[in-house]
Motif scaffolding. Structure first.
Motif, PDB file in Angstrom:
ATOM      1  N   LEU A  45      32.817  42.115  52.178  1.00 19.17           N
ATOM      2  CA  LEU A  45      33.213  43.494  51.904  1.00 19.17           C
ATOM      3  C   LEU A  45      34.502  43.418  51.116  1.00 19.17           C
ATOM      4  O   LEU A  45      35.471  42.791  51.559  1.00 19.17           O
ATOM      5  CB  LEU A  45      33.418  44.285  53.188  1.00 19.17           C
ATOM      6  N   MET A  46      34.532  44.023  49.942  1.00 14.29           N
ATOM      7  CA  MET A  46      35.705  43.952  49.093  1.00 14.29           C
ATOM      8  C   MET A  46      35.961  45.292  48.410  1.00 14.29           C
ATOM      9  O   MET A  46      35.053  46.112  48.273  1.00 14.29           O
ATOM     10  CB  MET A  46      35.544  42.854  48.037  1.00 14.29           C
ATOM     11  N   ALA A  47      37.203  45.504  48.016  1.00 15.80           N
ATOM     12  CA  ALA A  47      37.565  46.714  47.299  1.00 15.80           C
ATOM     13  C   ALA A  47      37.177  46.582  45.835  1.00 15.80           C
ATOM     14  O   ALA A  47      37.012  45.477  45.314  1.00 15.80           O
ATOM     15  CB  ALA A  47      39.064  46.967  47.426  1.00 15.80           C
ATOM     16  N   LYS A  48      37.021  47.716  45.150  1.00 15.68           N
ATOM     17  CA  LYS A  48      36.702  47.700  43.735  1.00 15.68           C
ATOM     18  C   LYS A  48      37.879  47.144  42.945  1.00 15.68           C
ATOM     19  O   LYS A  48      39.019  47.565  43.149  1.00 15.68           O
ATOM     20  CB  LYS A  48      36.393  49.111  43.242  1.00 15.68           C
ATOM     21  N   PRO A  49      37.639  46.216  42.038  1.00 13.34           N
ATOM     22  CA  PRO A  49      38.736  45.679  41.218  1.00 13.34           C
ATOM     23  C   PRO A  49      39.326  46.749  40.305  1.00 13.34           C
ATOM     24  O   PRO A  49      38.611  47.598  39.773  1.00 13.34           O
ATOM     25  CB  PRO A  49      38.058  44.570  40.393  1.00 13.34           C
ATOM     26  N   GLY A  50      40.655  46.698  40.156  1.00 17.20           N
ATOM     27  CA  GLY A  50      41.314  47.562  39.191  1.00 17.20           C
ATOM     28  C   GLY A  50      41.396  46.865  37.847  1.00 17.20           C
ATOM     29  O   GLY A  50      41.016  45.700  37.711  1.00 17.20           O
ATOM     30  N   LEU A  79      37.151  36.325  38.034  1.00 20.04           N
ATOM     31  CA  LEU A  79      36.991  37.762  38.217  1.00 20.04           C
ATOM     32  C   LEU A  79      37.079  38.479  36.873  1.00 20.04           C
ATOM     33  O   LEU A  79      36.334  39.428  36.598  1.00 20.04           O
ATOM     34  CB  LEU A  79      38.062  38.310  39.158  1.00 20.04           C
ATOM     35  N   VAL A  80      37.986  38.010  36.029  1.00 19.70           N
ATOM     36  CA  VAL A  80      38.155  38.596  34.698  1.00 19.70           C
ATOM     37  C   VAL A  80      37.023  38.165  33.771  1.00 19.70           C
ATOM     38  O   VAL A  80      36.555  38.944  32.928  1.00 19.70           O
ATOM     39  CB  VAL A  80      39.513  38.190  34.095  1.00 19.70           C
ATOM     40  N   ALA A  81      36.550  36.924  33.928  1.00 18.53           N
ATOM     41  CA  ALA A  81      35.544  36.369  33.025  1.00 18.53           C
ATOM     42  C   ALA A  81      34.125  36.841  33.329  1.00 18.53           C
ATOM     43  O   ALA A  81      33.245  36.767  32.462  1.00 18.53           O
ATOM     44  CB  ALA A  81      35.584  34.836  33.075  1.00 18.53           C
ATOM     45  N   CYS A  82      33.897  37.344  34.555  1.00 17.57           N
ATOM     46  CA  CYS A  82      32.542  37.721  34.955  1.00 17.57           C
ATOM     47  C   CYS A  82      32.156  39.081  34.364  1.00 17.57           C
ATOM     48  O   CYS A  82      32.791  40.101  34.667  1.00 17.57           O
ATOM     49  CB  CYS A  82      32.432  37.773  36.474  1.00 17.57           C
ATOM     50  N   PRO A  83      31.119  39.132  33.543  1.00 16.62           N
ATOM     51  CA  PRO A  83      30.715  40.406  32.921  1.00 16.62           C
ATOM     52  C   PRO A  83      29.940  41.314  33.870  1.00 16.62           C
ATOM     53  O   PRO A  83      29.744  42.500  33.579  1.00 16.62           O
ATOM     54  CB  PRO A  83      29.843  39.949  31.755  1.00 16.62           C
ATOM     55  N   VAL A  84      29.477  40.775  34.997  1.00 15.40           N
ATOM     56  CA  VAL A  84      28.675  41.563  35.923  1.00 15.40           C
ATOM     57  C   VAL A  84      29.543  42.500  36.757  1.00 15.40           C
ATOM     58  O   VAL A  84      29.182  43.660  36.989  1.00 15.40           O
ATOM     59  CB  VAL A  84      27.848  40.640  36.841  1.00 15.40           C
ATOM     60  N   MET A  85      30.716  42.015  37.196  1.00 12.23           N
ATOM     61  CA  MET A  85      31.547  42.777  38.124  1.00 12.23           C
ATOM     62  C   MET A  85      31.853  44.198  37.648  1.00 12.23           C
ATOM     63  O   MET A  85      31.709  45.152  38.421  1.00 12.23           O
ATOM     64  CB  MET A  85      32.846  42.013  38.401  1.00 12.23           C
ATOM     65  N   PRO A  86      32.259  44.405  36.392  1.00 11.19           N
ATOM     66  CA  PRO A  86      32.602  45.773  35.977  1.00 11.19           C
ATOM     67  C   PRO A  86      31.423  46.740  35.991  1.00 11.19           C
ATOM     68  O   PRO A  86      31.615  47.953  36.011  1.00 11.19           O
ATOM     69  CB  PRO A  86      33.122  45.571  34.534  1.00 11.19           C
ATOM     70  N   THR A  87      30.204  46.220  35.962  1.00 13.04           N
ATOM     71  CA  THR A  87      29.020  47.082  35.898  1.00 13.04           C
ATOM     72  C   THR A  87      28.504  47.485  37.274  1.00 13.04           C
ATOM     73  O   THR A  87      27.645  48.379  37.371  1.00 13.04           O
ATOM     74  CB  THR A  87      27.886  46.377  35.144  1.00 13.04           C
ATOM     75  N   LEU A  88      29.004  46.859  38.334  1.00 14.78           N
ATOM     76  CA  LEU A  88      28.442  47.076  39.659  1.00 14.78           C
ATOM     77  C   LEU A  88      28.690  48.481  40.182  1.00 14.78           C
ATOM     78  O   LEU A  88      27.980  48.951  41.074  1.00 14.78           O
ATOM     79  CB  LEU A  88      29.000  46.035  40.645  1.00 14.78           C
TER      80      LEU A  88
END
Length: 243
Positions: A45-50, A79-88
């Protein structure tokens, strides 16, 4: 289409455990059981990245992912390099993928998929979650199992929403005890840990033995009522003890 009886029994058992939870830790324990019931090894369980967030460890509220995985993920700024995270968070629906699919489609950089493969994170399902007070979170299961059927993804969504409803209600109403302050040395060690340094590396920086560093970390973990270093760093940041 009728829901298989095994899935119904699983839903009932997990929902009962979630409903009976009285603390945030009990909700998360129920989610660990849910992960196992779905054939996964880990739950997070994690918070949304800013926009300025670079470290996954600072966003984690609770995880059973190996500490070494999180450390290496952060050390490489994945975290910065992963293109999937911002789309979740572009959808309110659960999303699932397999490592083979990511590698085949070339969606995720190879260094990230190699790290996932090393820790047997072959299948993932995630659920974006929205708190009543506007905070946004992500629940994810990871492990080594076949890709999920759509019925399993739907079931995961129902369980996740129920668990988060209970968790968030407790989070917003539970009185948080003021932790005992950390010593200056403990704070220093926690700061370096947040930067992805190992005990050996911190010992070299501070001219202390790794045994002493581990002792400071153990004391800090107990004082902040945490279970591991990842949770310690996340809580220290949330409490404003370290930047």
């Amino acid at each position: 289409m009728a829901v298989p009886s095994a899935a119904v029994e699983r839903q009932v058992a997990l929902s009962s455990a979630i409903a009976a939870a009285a603390t945030r830790s009990e909700v998360l324990t129920a989610m660990e059981d849910a992960a196992e019931a779905f054939g996964f090894a880990h739950v997070t369980l994690m918070a949304k990245p800013g926009d300025d967030d670079e470290y996954m460890s600072r966003l984690i509220i609770q995880t059973t992912l190996p500490e070494d995985f999180v450390r290496q993920f952060d050390r490489n700024r994945f975290l910065v390099a992963c293109p999937v995270m911002p789309t979740l968070f572009d959808t309110m629906l659960p999303q699932a993928w397999t490592l083979g699919g990511l590698e085949r489609d070339g969606i995720v950089p190879a260094p990230i998929t190699r790290l996932m493969r090393r820790f047997s994170l072959f299948t993932t399902v995630v659920m974006p979650l929205h708190s009543f007070d506007g905070a946004r979170f992500l629940l994810r299961f990871d492990g080594k199992r076949p890709s999920l059927r759509q019925s399993e993804i739907n079931e995961f969504a129902v369980i996740s929403l129920h668990a988060f409803e209970v968790f968030d209600r407790i989070r917003r109403t539970e009185e948080i005890a003021i932790p005992r302050p950390l010593s200056m040395r403990e704070l220093e060690v926690v700061r370096w840990t947040a930067q992805g340094k190992t005990s050996v590396e911190i010992g070299r920086i501070l001219s202390l033995s790794d045994h002493t560093i581990n002792a400071h970390l153990t004391n800090a973990i107990k004082k902040l009522d945490c279970v591991n270093r990842t949770q310690l760093v996340a809580k220290a940041i949330r409490l404003g003890l370290i930047p």
